[in-house]
Every structure is written in structure tokens, then in C-alpha cells.
Motif scaffolding. Structure first.
Motif, PDB file in Angstrom:
ATOM      1  N   SER A  58       6.746 -23.813  -9.523  1.00  0.00           N
ATOM      2  CA  SER A  58       6.823 -24.379  -8.173  1.00  0.00           C
ATOM      3  C   SER A  58       8.171 -25.079  -7.986  1.00  0.00           C
ATOM      4  CB  SER A  58       5.686 -25.388  -7.961  1.00  0.00           C
ATOM      5  OG  SER A  58       5.884 -26.496  -8.814  1.00  0.00           O
ATOM      6  N   VAL A  59       8.568 -25.231  -6.731  1.00  0.00           N
ATOM      7  CA  VAL A  59       9.831 -25.926  -6.436  1.00  0.00           C
ATOM      8  C   VAL A  59       9.791 -27.335  -7.023  1.00  0.00           C
ATOM      9  CG1 VAL A  59      11.197 -26.952  -4.561  1.00  0.00           C
ATOM     10  CG2 VAL A  59      10.439 -24.566  -4.406  1.00  0.00           C
ATOM     11  N   SER A  60       8.653 -28.025  -6.894  1.00  0.00           N
ATOM     12  CA  SER A  60       8.598 -29.399  -7.395  1.00  0.00           C
ATOM     13  C   SER A  60       8.719 -29.438  -8.917  1.00  0.00           C
ATOM     14  CB  SER A  60       7.334 -30.113  -6.918  1.00  0.00           C
ATOM     15  OG  SER A  60       6.195 -29.403  -7.336  1.00  0.00           O
ATOM     16  N   ARG A 101      14.341 -30.961  -2.601  1.00  0.00           N
ATOM     17  CA  ARG A 101      13.332 -31.673  -3.397  1.00  0.00           C
ATOM     18  C   ARG A 101      13.994 -32.766  -4.260  1.00  0.00           C
ATOM     19  NH1 ARG A 101       7.994 -33.124  -3.738  1.00  0.00           N
ATOM     20  NH2 ARG A 101       7.654 -33.751  -5.882  1.00  0.00           N
TER      21      ARG A 101
END
Ligand code: BEZ
Length: 179
Positions: free
Chosen positions: A124-126, A169
Motif C-alpha cells: 500500500s502507499v502508506s 503521504r
């Protein structure tokens, strides 16, 4: 014949070798992704960073910087690049698109595929941003790598949504300064 090298990661903004000419260029059919661990440049074996590699994707277009090598220096530069990218990168030759579609000029492109030891693959991006935020290596902070790449692609007028998402992010979590 002039040899060209295509950079889509740190080579976009920091060539690290002499060149005759540099031009914004794209390659087709490959997508830039933060799917490769860096244990020797932007991280350490204990806390690996994430750097970009390319994954094959029909229809994808990835912008970067193409460098024309000086024939007199080509052997030395290619040997240095091979050494720098020794951990599992494949050498491909892909047609360059200078803005009017793929043409007759091909460039050497280093790609780290799923079968190399440092391949991490999708997350995931996070999760990717969290890993980037905690990594520093001999070449500097992994955050700097993301921000410099995002800035260079924006300056070319070719922002990459994947790079932008990770940078955003990092900014949201305070790892990268906004503006
Ligand atoms: C780059 O910075 O574009 C790059 C160079 C070698 C391997 C992968 C990416």
C-alpha cells in the motif's frame, strides 16, 4: 553509434556520469514502481529503503531522462553502472520516445525484476511511505530520493501519479516538508 542510457530513478536528476546530451524521454510498456529494496544506497540491510524499478504493463508510459554517452567514455561508464546496479538488475534495450512516439533510438535500461534478492513487490502507499520514512543509506535519506524524483518529473511536466502519491503521504505524515 551513440549509446543512450535511460534513467527513471535517481538518474532522472543525478546522472553521475558525463554525457554528450540529455533529453526528457519515455519508454512504453513499463511502469515505474517503488518495489525494489535499497540496502546500499537509500537504506541499510537492517532498514532497507524503497527505490523504483519497472514492471511490465501493456500501454504504460514512463517518463525519465535519456543520456547520450560519449563513445570515448562508454566502456568505463557502462562498467560503472553495471557495478552500481550489481544486485539483480537486468539490462534491457528499449526504444525511446522523445515526445512523438517510440522511434529508432533505443536506450540501455536497468530493470530489477521479481527474481532478484532485493525485490519487494507491491504494497500500500502508506506502507511504502512508512518504509521510505524510516530509511537512510550511504547516498542519503530515502525521503530525499522520493522528493527529488517527484520534483524532477514535475519540472519536466511529466508528474508520475505513483511517485506523487508516496510523496503526498510522506508530506501528510510530516516525513517530507510540503512546498
Ligand atoms: C535510475 O536511476 O534511473 C536507475 C538506474 C539504475 C537502475 C535502476 C534505475
Amino acid at each position: 553509434m551513440t549509446d543512450w542510457v535511460f534513467g527513471y530513478g535517481s538518474l532522472v536528476w543525478r546522472p553521475a556520469f558525463p554525457y554528450l546530451e540529455r533529453r526528457p524521454a519515455a519508454i512504453h510498456g513499463w511502469l515505474r514502481r517503488f518495489w525494489q529494496a535499497s540496502t546500499d544506497h537509500r537504506g541499510t540491510p537492517e532498514a532497507p529503503g524503497r527505490v523504483v524499478t519497472l514492471t511490465e504493463e501493456p500501454g504504460a508510459v514512463t517518463w525519465g531522462t535519456a543520456y547520450a554517452l560519449d563513445p570515448a567514455q562508454r566502456e568505463r561508464i557502462l562498467a560503472e553502472l553495471d557495478h552500481r546496479e550489481k544486485d539483480g538488475y537486468l539490462r534491457l534495450h528499449l526504444p525511446l520516445d522523445f515526445g512523438d512516439g517510440p522511434g529508432d533510438i533505443s536506450a540501455l535500461v536497468y530493470v530489477a525484476g521479481p527474481d532478484n534478492l532485493n525485490y519487494l513487490g507491491p504494497a500500500s502507499v502508506s506502507a511504502m511511505a512508512e518504509q521510505v520514512g524510516g530509511a537512510v543509506g550511504p547516498s542519503g535519506a530515502n525521503v530525499e530520493y522520493v522528493v527529488r524524483l517527484a520534483e524532477a518529473l514535475r519540472a519536466m511536466g511529466r508528474p508520475d501519479p505513483h511517485v506523487e502519491a508516496i510523496e503526498a503521504r510522506l508530506e501528510a505524515t510530516g516525513e517530507a516538508k510540503d512546498g
